[in-house]
Design a protein around this motif. Structure first.
Motif, short mmCIF file in Angstrom:
data_model
loop_
_atom_site.label_atom_id
_atom_site.label_comp_id
_atom_site.label_asym_id
_atom_site.label_seq_id
_atom_site.Cartn_x
_atom_site.Cartn_y
_atom_site.Cartn_z
N PHE A 46 -50.23 -4.47 94.20
CA PHE A 46 -50.79 -3.24 93.51
C PHE A 46 -52.27 -3.63 92.61
O PHE A 46 -52.31 -4.90 92.64
CB PHE A 46 -49.96 -2.69 92.64
CG PHE A 46 -49.31 -3.41 91.51
CD1 PHE A 46 -49.85 -3.38 90.22
CD2 PHE A 46 -48.23 -4.20 91.56
CE1 PHE A 46 -49.40 -4.49 89.26
CE2 PHE A 46 -47.98 -5.04 90.70
CZ PHE A 46 -48.41 -5.12 89.56
N ARG A 47 -52.71 -2.89 92.26
CA ARG A 47 -53.65 -2.91 91.07
C ARG A 47 -53.72 -1.88 90.43
O ARG A 47 -53.29 -0.34 90.66
CB ARG A 47 -55.01 -3.34 91.91
CG ARG A 47 -55.63 -2.06 92.67
CD ARG A 47 -56.90 -2.97 93.28
NE ARG A 47 -57.58 -1.61 94.24
CZ ARG A 47 -58.71 -1.58 94.16
NH1 ARG A 47 -59.77 -2.06 93.56
NH2 ARG A 47 -59.24 -0.41 94.94
N ARG A 49 -55.94 1.35 88.54
CA ARG A 49 -57.28 1.99 88.74
C ARG A 49 -57.57 2.96 87.82
O ARG A 49 -57.15 4.20 87.83
CB ARG A 49 -56.82 2.56 90.08
CG ARG A 49 -56.41 1.84 91.44
CD ARG A 49 -56.92 2.01 92.63
NE ARG A 49 -57.77 3.34 93.06
CZ ARG A 49 -58.12 3.86 94.10
NH1 ARG A 49 -57.24 3.64 95.19
NH2 ARG A 49 -58.91 4.88 93.96
N TRP A 64 -51.58 1.65 91.45
CA TRP A 64 -51.91 1.75 92.90
C TRP A 64 -51.27 1.10 94.00
O TRP A 64 -51.61 -0.20 93.62
CB TRP A 64 -53.45 1.78 93.01
CG TRP A 64 -53.97 2.25 94.22
CD1 TRP A 64 -54.40 1.42 95.48
CD2 TRP A 64 -54.00 3.70 94.83
NE1 TRP A 64 -54.52 2.07 96.51
CE2 TRP A 64 -54.37 3.52 96.26
CE3 TRP A 64 -53.82 4.90 94.37
CZ2 TRP A 64 -54.67 4.60 97.09
CZ3 TRP A 64 -53.95 5.95 95.18
CH2 TRP A 64 -54.28 5.79 96.64
N ASP A 65 -50.32 1.47 94.61
CA ASP A 65 -49.63 0.60 95.49
C ASP A 65 -50.45 0.52 96.64
O ASP A 65 -50.95 1.43 97.40
CB ASP A 65 -48.58 1.49 96.03
CG ASP A 65 -47.47 0.62 96.91
OD1 ASP A 65 -48.12 -0.06 97.75
OD2 ASP A 65 -46.27 0.86 96.84
N GLU A 66 -50.83 -0.81 97.09
CA GLU A 66 -51.82 -1.05 98.25
C GLU A 66 -51.22 -0.80 99.51
O GLU A 66 -52.03 -0.47 100.46
CB GLU A 66 -52.37 -2.65 97.90
CG GLU A 66 -53.24 -2.94 96.99
CD GLU A 66 -54.72 -1.96 96.95
OE1 GLU A 66 -55.17 -1.94 97.98
OE2 GLU A 66 -55.04 -1.40 96.09
N ASP A 67 -49.93 -0.95 99.70
CA ASP A 67 -49.33 -0.73 100.81
C ASP A 67 -49.06 0.86 101.28
O ASP A 67 -49.38 1.08 102.36
CB ASP A 67 -48.02 -1.44 100.96
CG ASP A 67 -48.19 -2.99 100.83
OD1 ASP A 67 -49.06 -3.35 101.30
OD2 ASP A 67 -47.22 -3.57 100.45
N LYS A 68 -48.74 1.68 100.30
CA LYS A 68 -48.59 2.91 100.44
C LYS A 68 -49.66 3.92 100.20
O LYS A 68 -49.54 5.00 100.33
CB LYS A 68 -47.31 3.28 99.62
CG LYS A 68 -46.07 2.60 99.75
CD LYS A 68 -44.78 3.47 99.90
CE LYS A 68 -43.47 2.61 99.87
NZ LYS A 68 -42.70 2.77 100.67
N LYS A 69 -50.82 3.25 99.75
CA LYS A 69 -51.84 4.09 99.47
C LYS A 69 -51.73 5.14 98.47
O LYS A 69 -52.19 6.32 98.71
CB LYS A 69 -52.71 4.39 100.57
CG LYS A 69 -53.05 3.31 101.72
CD LYS A 69 -53.91 2.28 101.00
CE LYS A 69 -54.25 1.13 101.90
NZ LYS A 69 -54.79 -0.10 101.38
N ASP A 70 -51.24 4.84 97.37
CA ASP A 70 -50.54 6.21 96.41
C ASP A 70 -50.14 5.52 95.11
O ASP A 70 -49.78 4.11 95.14
CB ASP A 70 -49.30 6.80 96.82
CG ASP A 70 -49.31 8.36 96.53
OD1 ASP A 70 -50.18 8.50 95.44
OD2 ASP A 70 -48.25 8.94 96.84
N ARG A 72 -47.77 4.73 92.04
CA ARG A 72 -46.25 4.50 91.90
C ARG A 72 -46.05 3.65 90.66
O ARG A 72 -47.08 3.53 89.80
CB ARG A 72 -45.90 3.34 92.91
CG ARG A 72 -45.88 3.74 94.37
CD ARG A 72 -44.98 4.44 94.66
NE ARG A 72 -44.66 5.04 95.88
CZ ARG A 72 -45.31 5.93 96.69
NH1 ARG A 72 -45.96 6.98 96.16
NH2 ARG A 72 -45.02 6.18 98.01
#
Length: 92
Positions: A46-47, A49, A64-70, A72
């Motif tokens: 994540f990061r 944002r 921001w969950d980088e894998d799910k693009k949403d 969390r």
């Protein structure tokens, strides 16, 4: 032996330190391992944002969950490891 109030205060301070580590990542990619509400263990890349991510409430931090693009939430009370920029910062 710590009394209940001292132990609770200590746990809050530790959670705040974990949140501060993530907040000070300044948008770099991070990773964490933590226990979810349902008791399962989750690893997340994540990061942060934006400013709205910087206010942990009740022990949760919005990322921001980088894998799910949403977006969390991470439970900073149950984090067992945190990585920032590929470097292990916390590993319990």
């Amino acid at each position: 032996m710590l009394d209940a109030r001292t132990r609770a205060d200590s746990l809050v301070r530790v959670a705040n330190i974990r949140a501060e580590i993530i907040i000070h990542s300044k948008g770099r990619f991070c990773g964490a391992t933590f226990t979810k509400k349902d008791g399962s263990v989750r690893k997340m890349s994540f990061r942060l944002r934006g400013e709205r991510d910087l206010h942990p409430e009740h022990g949760y931090l919005l990322v921001w969950d980088e894998d799910k693009k949403d977006f969390r939430q991470i439970n900073v009370h149950t984090c067992t490891s945190i990585r920032v920029g590929g470097k292990d910062i916390l590993n319990v």
